[in-house]
Design a protein around this motif. Structure first.
Motif: not given
Length: 143
Positions: A40-47, A55-60, A105-111
């Motif tokens: 989910h974090f990767n999907q969030h970062i891509e947007h 930064s995008l490539s580091k997250a992946k 969903n806690e992990a998906n809603t964290m900053s």
């Protein structure tokens, strides 16, 4: 952190007292707990168009490393089972049902900063646990 409910030992002395099988199970549980949130974090970062490409490539890259690490730990577990070092009771740990942890969903809603803080905390734990496990399995490495 979404893994705060998991009982994880703190302190090298306590971790060293945990049987190898339990320690392996704990490592797999922590790695599995991060599979979905990292996706989910990767999907969030891509947007986030304003983020630099590095930064995008580091997250992946981090997400892929967690996947590879989990796969590696599973292979080591299989080898340990075939050598009779641990029993076969770790079968099925690859699924989230096997971890006994319901991913909320806690992990998906964290900053992003909280997410990274939690990930760093858990990855440090996994790294420490793996070092201890390695020393217990191969004491010749002068641990």
């Amino acid at each position: 952190c979404h893994t705060s409910g998991m009982l994880t030992p703190n302190g090298k002395e306590y971790v060293q007292k945990i049987p190898r099988e339990e320690l392996t199970r704990l490592i797999l549980k922590l790695l599995q707990a991060w599979k979905e949130p990292l996706s989910h974090f990767n999907q969030h970062i891509e947007h986030h168009q304003e983020l630099p490409d590095d930064s995008l490539s580091k997250a992946k890259e981090i997400s892929n490393m967690v996947h590879e690490l989990k796969t590696g730990v599973e292979k080591v577990t299989e080898k340990m089972q075939s050598m009779g070092i641990i029993s076969n009771s770790l079968n099925g740990m690859a699924s989230s049902e096997g971890t006994g942890l319901s991913i909320s969903n806690e992990a998906n809603t964290m900053s992003d900063s909280d997410f990274i803080h939690c990930f760093r905390r858990d990855s440090n734990k996994v790294q420490s646990y793996l070092k201890i496990l390695k020393c217990r399995i191969m004491p010749e490495n002068s641990c």
